[in-house]
Enzyme design. Structure first.
Site, PDB file in Angstrom:
ATOM      1  N   GLU A 170       0.815  -1.106   0.184  1.00 19.96           N
ATOM      2  CA  GLU A 170      -0.108   0.152   0.033  1.00 19.96           C
ATOM      3  C   GLU A 170       0.885   1.211   0.048  1.00 19.96           C
ATOM      4  O   GLU A 170       0.495   2.139  -0.736  1.00 19.96           O
ATOM      5  CB  GLU A 170      -0.892   0.012   1.258  1.00 19.96           C
ATOM      6  CG  GLU A 170      -2.076   1.198   1.315  1.00 19.96           C
ATOM      7  CD  GLU A 170      -2.955   0.820   2.572  1.00 19.96           C
ATOM      8  OE1 GLU A 170      -3.174   1.806   3.206  1.00 19.96           O
ATOM      9  OE2 GLU A 170      -3.341  -0.197   2.803  1.00 19.96           O
ATOM     10  N   ASP A 171       2.127   1.339   0.701  1.00 13.65           N
ATOM     11  CA  ASP A 171       3.051   2.443   0.948  1.00 13.65           C
ATOM     12  C   ASP A 171       4.082   2.572   0.625  1.00 13.65           C
ATOM     13  O   ASP A 171       4.845   3.568   0.667  1.00 13.65           O
ATOM     14  CB  ASP A 171       2.756   2.724   2.443  1.00 13.65           C
ATOM     15  CG  ASP A 171       1.310   2.989   2.944  1.00 13.65           C
ATOM     16  OD1 ASP A 171       0.461   3.432   2.228  1.00 13.65           O
ATOM     17  OD2 ASP A 171       1.054   2.893   4.351  1.00 13.65           O
TER      18      ASP A 171
END
Length: 193
Positions: free
Chosen positions: A62-63
Site C-alpha cells: 500500500e505504501d
C-alpha cells in the site's frame, strides 16, 4: 556457522528496508514502529508465524515500492494474500481525501464478507495500532490530531473505526478486540456496537 534467519526476521528486514525514511503522519516516529507493533498485537492472538510476518509486511504494498511479485518470491502465496487483503486500492490518480470513504468502505466490506479469521486478526492489529497512536495524540494535542489526516472530520473516522469493530465482532472475546472497542469509545464516544 551462521544461524538462518527466521520468517519473522526476514519480514522485519524486508519491511524496514521498504519503509526506510518514512515516518508516521504528523510525527517524527519511524514508520516501521507501526508494523512491528501490529505484529506484536497479532502475536498476542496467534502463534502462526505467517500471520505474524504478514502483520510486519501489511503496509508494504500500500505504501512502498514493493510489489506483489516481490512478496510472492520472498514470502509465498499465503503471506502475500494476507498482505493484499490488508492493502487499500489507493487510487493514486485522485486526491486521497476524495477516495477516503470509498477505500474505507471497501475495507469494511472485505472484513464483513470475505476475510477469514487470520485476515481479521491482521486488520484488528493494524487498526488497534493506529487507534493507540491516535488516542495518545488526542491526549496530548486534542482534536488537532485530525488535521494530519486526509479527511479531517473526526466523525468520519469514528464511523470507520466503529464499523471495523462491528466487522470484527467474531473476535470480541479476545482482549485485543476489547481494547480496540474500548479505545473507540474513549476517542469517539460511547456508542453501542
Amino acid at each position: 556457522m551462521e544461524k538462518a534467519l527466521t520468517l519473522f526476521d526476514s519480514a522485519i528486514i524486508f519491511a524496514t528496508k521498504a519503509h526506510s525514511g518514512m515516518t508516521r503522519k504528523g510525527t517524527n516516529v519511524p514508520y516501521i514502529v507501526h508494523p512491528i507493533e501490529a505484529a506484536a498485537i497479532v502475536s498476542a492472538m496467534t502463534d502462526d508465524e505467517e500471520v505474524i510476518a504478514a502483520a510486519v509486511l501489511h503496509d508494504v504494498l500500500e505504501d512502498t515500492a514493493a510489489t506483489e511479485d516481490d512478496l510472492l518470491a520472498r514470502f509465498g502465496r499465503r503471506i502475500t494474500e494476507l498482505v493484499i487483503g490488508e492493502s487499500e486500492n489507493k487510487r493514486r490518480n485522485f486526491p486521497a481525501a476524495l477516495t477516503w470513504k470509498i477505500r474505507k468502505q471497501e475495507t469494511i466490506t472485505f472484513l464483513e464478507t470475505e476475510a477469514d479469521t487470520d485476515a481479521k486478526m491482521l486488520a484488528l492489529a493494524d487498526k488497534l495500532s493506529n487507534l493507540r497512536a491516535i488516542h495518545r495524540d488526542v491526549c496530548i494535542i486534542g482534536d488537532a490530531v485530525w488535521e494530519r489526516f486526509n479527511v479531517k472530520d473526526k466523525s468520519m473516522h469514528g464511523w470507520m473505526y466503529r464499523s471495523i469493530a462491528r466487522a470484527l465482532r467474531e473476535l470480541k472475546e479476545h482482549p485485543t478486540w476489547q481494547e480496540y472497542n474500548h479505545l473507540v469509545e474513549v476517542v469517539f464516544g460511547d456508542v453501542s456496537l
